[in-house]
Design an enzyme around this catalytic site. Structure first.
Site, PDB file in Angstrom:
ATOM      1  CB  CYS A   1     -18.704  28.544 -10.940  1.00  0.00           C
ATOM      2  SG  CYS A   1     -19.323  27.472 -12.520  1.00  0.00           S
TER       3      CYS A   1
ATOM      4  CG  HIS B   1     -20.709  26.855  -7.137  1.00  0.00           C
ATOM      5  ND1 HIS B   1     -20.494  26.307  -8.383  1.00  0.00           N
ATOM      6  CD2 HIS B   1     -20.154  25.908  -6.320  1.00  0.00           C
ATOM      7  CE1 HIS B   1     -19.654  25.552  -8.256  1.00  0.00           C
ATOM      8  NE2 HIS B   1     -19.298  25.113  -7.091  1.00  0.00           N
TER       9      HIS B   1
END
Ligand SMILES: *[C@@H]1O[C@H](CO)[C@@H](O)[C@H](O)[C@H]1NC(C)=O
Ligand SMILES: *[C@@H]1O[C@H](CO)[C@@H](O)[C@H](O)[C@H]1NC(C)=O
Length: 619
Positions: free
Chosen positions: A68, A130
Site C-alpha cells: 500500500c 496510508h
C-alpha cells in the site's frame, strides 16, 4: 453588433471549456482476477464492468510497488517511492505501521492533488490514506491528506488493520500459559518487595505505600492505554511533583524506589503480554490497542469514530463522496474526488445486506459491496449531469494477497493466471492490476490497451487530457497515456519499468517493438506447487523467501508468454542480446538516480509514538 456576438460566443465557449471533473477509485488489495471485466464469470461486479465497457480497459496495468504505502506514494507523485525513501528495506517495516508514527510522504514531493489544487480544482480524499498522518503533540494537526493538496478528507489516516474486527479483551491473563505464570510470579515478587521495604522502614508509612501502589498502577495504566496516555502521563508527573512538594514523598529514596517498581511492572506487564503476540514484530501493538489506536475514522482533522464500527462503513464513505459531488456539481471550479476504498483489504466486513451475496465467501461479498459503492458514486455523477465532463479512473493499489486467511477461510484476492501476489514486487501477480479510464465523448467505449501502463501514469495523463497547466516538477516516472487512450497511437513513450520489492530491484520490464520482456533477478521460494508462501505471510522480499539469480537472470517474453511459463533459454542468442540491452538500461537508471535511505529505517520515526496519538475527545 456582429463583433459583440462573436465576442459573446467566444466568451461562452471559453467558459464552457471548464476542465473536466476527475474521479479516481482505488481498490485495496483487489486482484485483477476478481472482476467480471477481467474474465471472472462468477463474481458480480456490474458497475466496474460497465466502466470498462464504456471506456478504456488497461490489460497490462502495473502498480509501482506490491504494498500500500509505496504504491500509493507512487500513484500520488508519479515517481517510484524508492526515489524519496517511502519504501521498506530489509529489516525495516514494509509500510507505515501506526497512525501515531512520524513517517510520512516527504513534503517536497508534488502530489496529484496539489496539481489539481493549482488548477483551481476542489479536492477531496475519501477512504484510506496510508501516506502518513502528520500528527503533532497530543494528537493535534493530524492533517494527513490535507497537507498534500486535499481540501477535505474523510476516512482512515492509516489503513484497516486486522484487529479492527475486534472486539478484543483489554486484560489478557490466561494462567494456563507459562508466560503468564511467570508474570504472576513477578507481580507477587513486587508485592513482597514492597512489603519488605515497608517492614524495614524504607517506605515508612501506610500513606506512602498506598501512594506508591497508586502511582505504579497509574503509570502501568498510562502506558497500557495510549489512547488517553498523554493526559495520564501529565497527570502522573504532576502528581509526583505535588506529592513531593507537600512532603508526602518524604525522601529521594522513596521516589527512586517507586520509579523502579513502576518501571519493573510496566516492563513486565507490557512487554511480556505484548511480546507473546508479536514476537517477530515487536514494534507493533497488542490486538486491543491496535483496534483502539489504529482503527480511527477522521473527518478533516477531527476524530469522529474510535474504534471503528466496520459494518456500514463502506456505505458511510460512499455517502460522503455522493454528498461531495452534489455539493460541488454546480460550482464554477471542477472537482477532484479520490475515493480509496477500504475493500478488499482484511478484515472482511460488509453491511448486513451484503452478507453472503456472492459465490465467493466473505471475500466475494467485500468485492461486491465495493462494486456497489462504485455504482452509487457513478450514479451520483449521472444524476447531476456530470457524466460527460468527468474523467473516471479505477485501479487497485497492487495484487491480491494470496496468503490471507481469516478464521480458516481464504480472504485474499485472485490474481488470475499471474504468479505470486501482494508483497512480491517482482512477481506479476503482485503488481498486475486492473485499470480503467472512462471519459465519454473523448475516449472511445470498449477500447482495450495491451501496452504496459503504470499507476504512475495517472498524473501526467490527467494533466495532459484535462489540459492542466504544467507545474514545476521533479523528474517523474510516469508518462502520459493520452494518445494511447484516445486510440491515436499504440506506442508507449517508455522502454523501461522497474519492479522493486521494498527497495531491492527484483525485476525489470523492457518494451521493444511489439515485445514486452521481463527479467527476473531473484526467484521466489514459494511453497511447492503454489505461487505463495503460506498462511498470512507478508514479508517476502529478502532472506529465505528469495534466491538471488542475478548471475543468470530469468528472461520472459510476456507478449508470447504472459504467465511466465517458458523462460527464454540462456543459450539462445536472443537471451544475450536482450539481457544486455536490459542490463544497460538498468545501469543507466542506476547511474542517474540514487535512492536515499528508507524513511522507514528510522526506528524512532516508525514506532508508535504515544504522544502524537490522535483520539476522539467525545468518547
Ligand atoms: C473469481 O473471483 C473469485 C474470488 O476472488 C475467485 O475465487 C475465482 O477463482 C475467480 N474466478 C475466475 C473464473 O476467475
Ligand atoms: C485559478 O484561480 C485564480 C483566482 O481566481 C486565477 O487567478 C488563476 O488563473 C486560476 N488558475 C487556473 C489554472 O485556472
Amino acid at each position: 453588433m456582429k463583433t459583440t456576438l462573436t465576442l459573446m460566443l467566444l466568451v461562452c465557449s471559453v467558459a464552457s471549456k471548464r476542465p473536466p471533473n476527475i474521479v479516481v477509485f482505488l481498490a485495496d488489495d483487489l486482484g485483477i482476477g476478481d472482476l467480471g471485466c477481467y474474465g471472472n464469470n462468477t463474481i458480480k461486479t456490474p458497475n466496474i464492468d460497465r466502466l470498462a465497457h464504456e471506456g478504456v480497459k488497461l490489460n497490462h496495468n502495473l502498480a509501482a510497488a506490491p504494498l500500500c504505502t509505496p504504491s500509493r506514494a507512487a500513484l500520488m507523485t508519479s515517481r517510484y517511492a524508492a526515489r524519496f525513501g517511502l519504501i521498506g528495506e530489509q529489516d525495516t517495516p514494509p509500510v507505515i505501521v501506526h497512525i501515531a508514527s512520524q513517517a510520512k510522504l516527504p513534503h517536497d514531493e508534488i502530489t496529484l492533488a496539489q496539481r489539481m489544487k493549482k488548477n483551481n480544482y476542489t479536492t477531496v480524499c475519501v477512504g484510506k490514506w496510508h501516506l502518513g498522518s502528520g500528527c503533532s503533540m497530543f494528537g493535534h494537526n493530524c492533517r494527513g491528506p490535507l497537507d498534500y493538496g486535499f481540501d477535505f478528507f474523510k476516512g482512515l489516516l492509516f489503513t484497516l488493520v486486522d484487529e479492527s474486527r475486534g472486539p478484543y479483551s483489554f486484560w489478557l491473563f490466561p494462567l494456563d500459559d507459562v508466560f503468564y505464570q511467570g508474570l504472576l510470579g513477578c507481580i507477587i515478587g513486587t508485592v513482597v518487595m514492597l512489603w519488605f521495604l515497608h517492614k524495614y522502614r524504607i517506605l515508612n508509612n501506610k500513606g506512602n505505600i498506598l501512594l506508591a501502589v497508586m502511582a505504579v498502577l497509574m503509570l502501568a495504566l498510562t502506558w497500557f492505554i495510549p489512547v488517553i496516555q498523554t493526559h495520564y502521563i501529565l497527570a502522573t508527573v504532576m502528581m509526583f511533583w505535588f506529592l513531593h512538594k507537600y512532603g508526602v514523598f518524604c525522601n529521594k529514596g522513596t521516589i527512586l524506589l517507586t520509579i523502579i517498581a513502576t518501571l519493573t511492572l510496566v516492563l513486565i506487564w507490557f512487554i511480556r503480554t505484548h511480546y507473546r503476540f508479536h514476537t517477530s514484530k515487536w514494534w507493533q501493538v497488542s490486538p486491543w490497542m491496535d483496534q483502539h489506536m489504529n482503527g480511527i475514522l477522521v473527518e478533516d482533522e477531527k476524530v469522529i469514530m474510535q474504534p471503528l464500527v466496520l459494518d456500514g462503513l463502506s456505505q458511510e464513505l460512499v455517502e460522503y463522496s455522493i454528498d461531495f459531488i452534489e455539493k460541488h456539481a454546480k460550482d464554477d471550479a471542477p472537482f477532484f474526488l479520490y475515493h480509496a476504498f477500504l475493500h478488499t483489504h482484511t478484515p472482511m466486513f460488509t453491511a448486513k445486506e451484503y452478507d453472503g451475496v456472492s459465490q465467493h465467501g466473505r471475500y466475494g461479498d467485500n468485492v461486491e459491496e465495493m462494486d456497489a459503492g462504485v455504482g452509487a458514486i457513478v450514479k451520483a455523477l449521472e444524476n447531476n449531469g456530470l457524466t460527460e465532463n468527468t474523467i473516471v479512473y479505477f485501479a487497485s493499489d497492487h495484487g491480491g494477497w494470496l496468503e490471507g486467511v481469516e478464521g480458516g477461510e481464504r480472504v485474499g484476492g485472485y490474481n488470475g493466471m499471474f504468479k505470486g501476489g501482494k508483497g512480491m514486487g517482482g512477481a506479476e501477480g503482485g503488481i498486475r492490476v486492473p485499470g480503467i479510464f472512462k471519459w465519454p465523448g473523448v475516449l472511445k467505449a470498449k477500447t482495450v490497451v495491451n501496452m504496459p501502463t503504470s499507476l504512475m501514469d495517472l498524473m501526467p495523463t490527467l494533466v495532459d487530457m484535462a489540459d492542466l497547466t504544467a507545474m514545476d516538477s521533479k523528474e517523474i516516472d510516469g508518462v502520459s497515456l493520452s494518445s494511447i487512450l484516445k486510440g491515436e497511437d499504440d506506442k508507449t513513450q517508455r522502454s523501461l519499468l522497474i519492479h522493486h520489492c521494498r527497495k531491492a530491484i527484483h525485476a525489470i520490464r523492457y518494451i521493444k517493438d511489439s515485445h514486452i520482456y521481463k527479467l527476473h533477478f531473484v526467484k521466489y521460494n514459494w511453497l511447492s506447487g503454489t505461487t505463495d508462501f503460506g498462511e498470512n505471510d507478508l514479508c517476502s522480499c529478502y532472506g529465505d523467501h528469495v534466491t538471488d539469480i542475478s548471475d543468470t537472470p530469468q528472461l520472459f517474453d510476456l507478449s508470447t508468454d504472459p504467465y511466465e511459463d517458458h523462460p527464454i533459454n540462456d543459450t539462445d542468442p536472443l537471451y544475450t542480446i536482450i539481457v544486455n540491452e536490459m542490463q544497460q538500461e538498468l545501469s543507466a537508471w542506476q547511474g542517474k538516480v540514487t535512492y536515499p535511505p528508507s524513511i522507514l529505517s528510522n526506528k524512532l520515526g516508525t514506532i508508535l509514538n504515544p504522544f502524537i496519538q490522535p483520539y476522539n475527545l467525545n468518547c
